[in-house]
Design an enzyme around this catalytic site. Sequence first.
Site, short mmCIF file in Angstrom:
data_model
loop_
_atom_site.label_atom_id
_atom_site.label_comp_id
_atom_site.label_asym_id
_atom_site.label_seq_id
_atom_site.Cartn_x
_atom_site.Cartn_y
_atom_site.Cartn_z
N CYS A 142 -4.40 -1.86 -1.88
CA CYS A 142 -4.60 -0.45 -2.20
C CYS A 142 -5.55 -0.38 -3.39
O CYS A 142 -5.25 -0.95 -4.45
CB CYS A 142 -3.25 0.17 -2.57
SG CYS A 142 -3.35 1.85 -3.20
N ASP A 146 0.87 -1.19 0.00
CA ASP A 146 0.00 0.00 0.00
C ASP A 146 0.90 1.23 0.00
O ASP A 146 2.11 1.14 0.23
CB ASP A 146 -0.92 0.01 1.23
CG ASP A 146 -1.91 1.18 1.20
OD1 ASP A 146 -2.41 1.52 0.12
OD2 ASP A 146 -2.16 1.78 2.27
N SER A 147 0.27 2.40 -0.20
CA SER A 147 1.05 3.64 -0.12
C SER A 147 1.41 3.97 1.33
O SER A 147 2.36 4.70 1.57
CB SER A 147 0.23 4.79 -0.71
OG SER A 147 -0.97 4.94 0.02
N HIS A 169 -7.33 2.79 3.40
CA HIS A 169 -7.18 3.70 4.54
C HIS A 169 -8.52 3.89 5.27
O HIS A 169 -8.55 4.05 6.48
CB HIS A 169 -6.67 5.07 4.07
CG HIS A 169 -5.18 5.14 3.92
ND1 HIS A 169 -4.52 4.56 2.86
CD2 HIS A 169 -4.23 5.73 4.69
CE1 HIS A 169 -3.23 4.79 2.98
NE2 HIS A 169 -3.02 5.50 4.08
N GLU A 221 -3.63 9.47 7.79
CA GLU A 221 -2.17 9.33 7.94
C GLU A 221 -1.64 10.23 9.06
O GLU A 221 -0.66 9.91 9.71
CB GLU A 221 -1.45 9.65 6.62
CG GLU A 221 -1.50 8.53 5.60
CD GLU A 221 -0.56 7.35 5.90
OE1 GLU A 221 0.43 7.53 6.62
OE2 GLU A 221 -0.84 6.23 5.40
N CYS A 245 -11.19 2.34 -0.42
CA CYS A 245 -9.82 2.76 -0.11
C CYS A 245 -9.46 2.08 1.20
O CYS A 245 -10.24 2.14 2.17
CB CYS A 245 -9.75 4.28 0.05
SG CYS A 245 -8.15 4.85 0.70
N1 DGL Z 1 -4.86 3.05 0.67
C1 DGL Z 1 -4.97 3.45 -0.66
C2 DGL Z 1 -6.20 3.00 -1.37
O1 DGL Z 1 -6.73 1.99 -1.01
C3 DGL Z 1 -4.29 4.67 -1.17
C4 DGL Z 1 -4.42 5.94 -0.44
C5 DGL Z 1 -3.57 7.04 -1.06
O2 DGL Z 1 -2.34 6.91 -1.02
O3 DGL Z 1 -4.15 8.00 -1.59
O4 DGL Z 1 -6.65 3.60 -2.30
#
Ligand code: DGL
Length: 267
Positions: free
Chosen positions: A73, A10-11, A187, A153, A185
């Site tokens: 992600c 993931d990011s 996150h 974050e 997402c």
């Molecule tokens: N967690 C990520 C997703 O599922 C990416 C969030 C990001 O870096 O913008 O899209």
Amino acid sequence: MKIKKLGVFDSGIGGLSVLNELITLPIPNFVYFADTKNLPYGEKTPEQIKAFTLHAMDFLAQQEQVDAIVLACHTASAVALEYVQAQLPTTPIWGVVDPVVSAAAAATKNQRIGIIGTPATIMSGIHKTKILALNPSIEVFCQACPKLVPLIEEGKQKTSQLEAALWEYLAPLQHAGIDTLIIGCTHYELIKHEIRELAGSELRLISAPEQMVNLFNQHGLLTRPGHIPQINYYATSSPDRFAVNAQKIVVNLFTNQKVTLPLSRSL
Ligand code: DGL
């Protein structure tokens, strides 16, 4: 299916929600790669997202010699999955989009599905296209949520700022009368409780962590209670900050102990 070492990408910290579920599978080793230097991916161009994702895949496949990789992600799965699969044809790479799309299409009763995701994910239109391919009579309502990843974050999970942003994004979907919401997402999985509180108990929430485990179960990898794997973490910048955040999220579900992080390394 036999996997000795699984890469999870993931990011940032969002993919840890997926890792938390995957560690219940009988896989002895995991490598988690967080591209913290380049987040948020949701604000990047498709070309940038493809290049960042490929860099991570190369590292996991070549340096870490993983047997397979999960793109934990939605943004990378939406924009870069086919690209990285073509570049690394010998490493199985799974994205999170297909499992959530199938689950949502099967779950809706009133044929109205909402999706929340990063701007890049929503711009790709991939969830909508795939849902309509499964069932053209479903109406799909998409909502980009640019404020959420930065707040998550920064650790602002339980703030009025986050609640206001979430309400701004969920209200139009509720007015559209959706009965099913894709949490598009990873996150946002970390604020699922807050989403549930605002959206109410009736709404069906479709989550990647749960759906990825179902996918592996269907391939014969059945959840094994008490299993404690080895996990290694990499972050492309600020590994200490990543480690502090990750410690709060990665939990061994069966012992309720926080898994100790082996040293996070900066690349
Ligand atoms: N967690 C990520 C997703 O599922 C990416 C969030 C990001 O870096 O913008 O899209």
